[in-house]
Scaffold this motif. Sequence first.
Motif, PDB file in Angstrom:
ATOM      1  N   HIS A  48       0.833  -1.208   0.000  1.00  0.00           N
ATOM      2  CA  HIS A  48       0.000   0.000   0.000  1.00  0.00           C
ATOM      3  C   HIS A  48       0.872   1.265   0.000  1.00  0.00           C
ATOM      4  CE1 HIS A  48      -3.646  -2.317   0.522  1.00  0.00           C
ATOM      5  NE2 HIS A  48      -2.981  -3.051   1.390  1.00  0.00           N
ATOM      6  N   THR A  84      -5.174  -5.330   7.930  1.00  0.00           N
ATOM      7  CA  THR A  84      -6.250  -6.286   7.680  1.00  0.00           C
ATOM      8  C   THR A  84      -6.715  -6.063   6.247  1.00  0.00           C
ATOM      9  OG1 THR A  84      -8.030  -4.794   8.373  1.00  0.00           O
ATOM     10  CG2 THR A  84      -6.993  -6.144  10.097  1.00  0.00           C
ATOM     11  N   ARG A  86      -9.268  -4.658   5.489  1.00  0.00           N
ATOM     12  CA  ARG A  86     -10.047  -3.424   5.517  1.00  0.00           C
ATOM     13  C   ARG A  86      -9.218  -2.171   5.796  1.00  0.00           C
ATOM     14  NH1 ARG A  86     -14.515  -1.334   9.771  1.00  0.00           N
ATOM     15  NH2 ARG A  86     -12.653  -0.820  10.903  1.00  0.00           N
ATOM     16  N   ALA A  87      -8.189  -2.293   6.655  1.00  0.00           N
ATOM     17  CA  ALA A  87      -7.485  -1.080   7.098  1.00  0.00           C
ATOM     18  C   ALA A  87      -6.048  -1.382   7.497  1.00  0.00           C
ATOM     19  CB  ALA A  87      -8.226  -0.458   8.280  1.00  0.00           C
ATOM     20  N   ARG A  89      -3.426   0.039  10.387  1.00  0.00           N
ATOM     21  CA  ARG A  89      -3.516   0.756  11.662  1.00  0.00           C
ATOM     22  C   ARG A  89      -2.132   1.003  12.227  1.00  0.00           C
ATOM     23  NH1 ARG A  89      -6.905  -1.295  16.912  1.00  0.00           N
ATOM     24  NH2 ARG A  89      -8.607  -0.724  15.542  1.00  0.00           N
ATOM     25  N   ASP A 124      -9.216   7.579   8.971  1.00  0.00           N
ATOM     26  CA  ASP A 124     -10.614   7.203   8.777  1.00  0.00           C
ATOM     27  C   ASP A 124     -11.273   6.893  10.121  1.00  0.00           C
ATOM     28  OD1 ASP A 124     -10.929   7.292   5.850  1.00  0.00           O
ATOM     29  OD2 ASP A 124      -9.345   5.777   5.903  1.00  0.00           O
ATOM     30  N   ARG A 125     -10.483   6.413  11.072  1.00  0.00           N
ATOM     31  CA  ARG A 125     -10.929   6.164  12.432  1.00  0.00           C
ATOM     32  C   ARG A 125      -9.750   6.364  13.365  1.00  0.00           C
ATOM     33  NH1 ARG A 125     -12.866   3.134   9.075  1.00  0.00           N
ATOM     34  NH2 ARG A 125     -11.093   1.744   8.972  1.00  0.00           N
ATOM     35  N   GLU A 140      -6.490   4.591  11.973  1.00  0.00           N
ATOM     36  CA  GLU A 140      -6.578   3.674  10.848  1.00  0.00           C
ATOM     37  C   GLU A 140      -6.830   4.417   9.550  1.00  0.00           C
ATOM     38  OE1 GLU A 140      -8.419  -0.415  12.771  1.00  0.00           O
ATOM     39  OE2 GLU A 140      -9.769   0.923  11.670  1.00  0.00           O
ATOM     40  N   LEU A 141      -6.286   3.839   8.496  1.00  0.00           N
ATOM     41  CA  LEU A 141      -6.577   4.278   7.139  1.00  0.00           C
ATOM     42  C   LEU A 141      -7.217   3.109   6.412  1.00  0.00           C
ATOM     43  CD1 LEU A 141      -3.176   6.003   6.280  1.00  0.00           C
ATOM     44  CD2 LEU A 141      -5.340   7.129   6.806  1.00  0.00           C
ATOM     45  N   ASP A 142      -8.308   3.343   5.732  1.00  0.00           N
ATOM     46  CA  ASP A 142      -8.953   2.305   4.950  1.00  0.00           C
ATOM     47  C   ASP A 142      -8.083   1.946   3.759  1.00  0.00           C
ATOM     48  OD1 ASP A 142     -11.188   2.161   6.594  1.00  0.00           O
ATOM     49  OD2 ASP A 142     -12.308   3.618   5.419  1.00  0.00           O
ATOM     50  N   VAL A 143      -8.040   0.646   3.441  1.00  0.00           N
ATOM     51  CA  VAL A 143      -7.313   0.179   2.267  1.00  0.00           C
ATOM     52  C   VAL A 143      -8.342  -0.275   1.248  1.00  0.00           C
ATOM     53  CG1 VAL A 143      -5.244  -0.468   3.525  1.00  0.00           C
ATOM     54  CG2 VAL A 143      -7.007  -2.166   3.165  1.00  0.00           C
ATOM     55  N   SER A 144      -8.010  -0.142  -0.014  1.00  0.00           N
ATOM     56  CA  SER A 144      -8.901  -0.611  -1.064  1.00  0.00           C
ATOM     57  C   SER A 144      -8.841  -2.133  -1.137  1.00  0.00           C
ATOM     58  CB  SER A 144      -8.511   0.017  -2.402  1.00  0.00           C
ATOM     59  OG  SER A 144      -7.203  -0.377  -2.749  1.00  0.00           O
TER      60      SER A 144
END
Length: 149
Positions: A48, A84, A86-87, A89, A124-125, A140-144
Amino acid sequence: MTDSCPPVNPKVKAKAYDRYDTVSYTPYPRNIPLARRHVAQLAVNWGHPGLAGDLALLASELCTNALLHGCLRDRLFRVETSLTGRAIRVAVTDPRGERLPGIRTADPGDQFGRGLLLIRTYADRWAVEKLTVGKTVWAELDVSGSLDA
């Protein structure tokens, strides 16, 4: 307590982390750029690279806050990074649980007081976990769904 990075209690249902890394640092300013570079490199290594800059900024702010407000002499602070599906962290744990972070209003000429505003803007959170000894602040940052690489 919210989900920690990673779960410490083996009786708690473990969250499936694709990748996990932890490094402890001495409470000196020279370690903030080391942590920032390490976290950014993990984002690249984990596929990422587009998130590396933002993740480095979050790590830098979290580490700076830990150093300024949460560290005690000769007590390490810990930087945990996890990925993960999803994100991604970054979580920073320091020994001073009685000093919880809060958003401040900084005047234009103030040198300090904008760290959590940056975290709130870029992440993002984010949240604070009070621990038995100390606290963990994570973002956390969301990952595609697909890799950036």
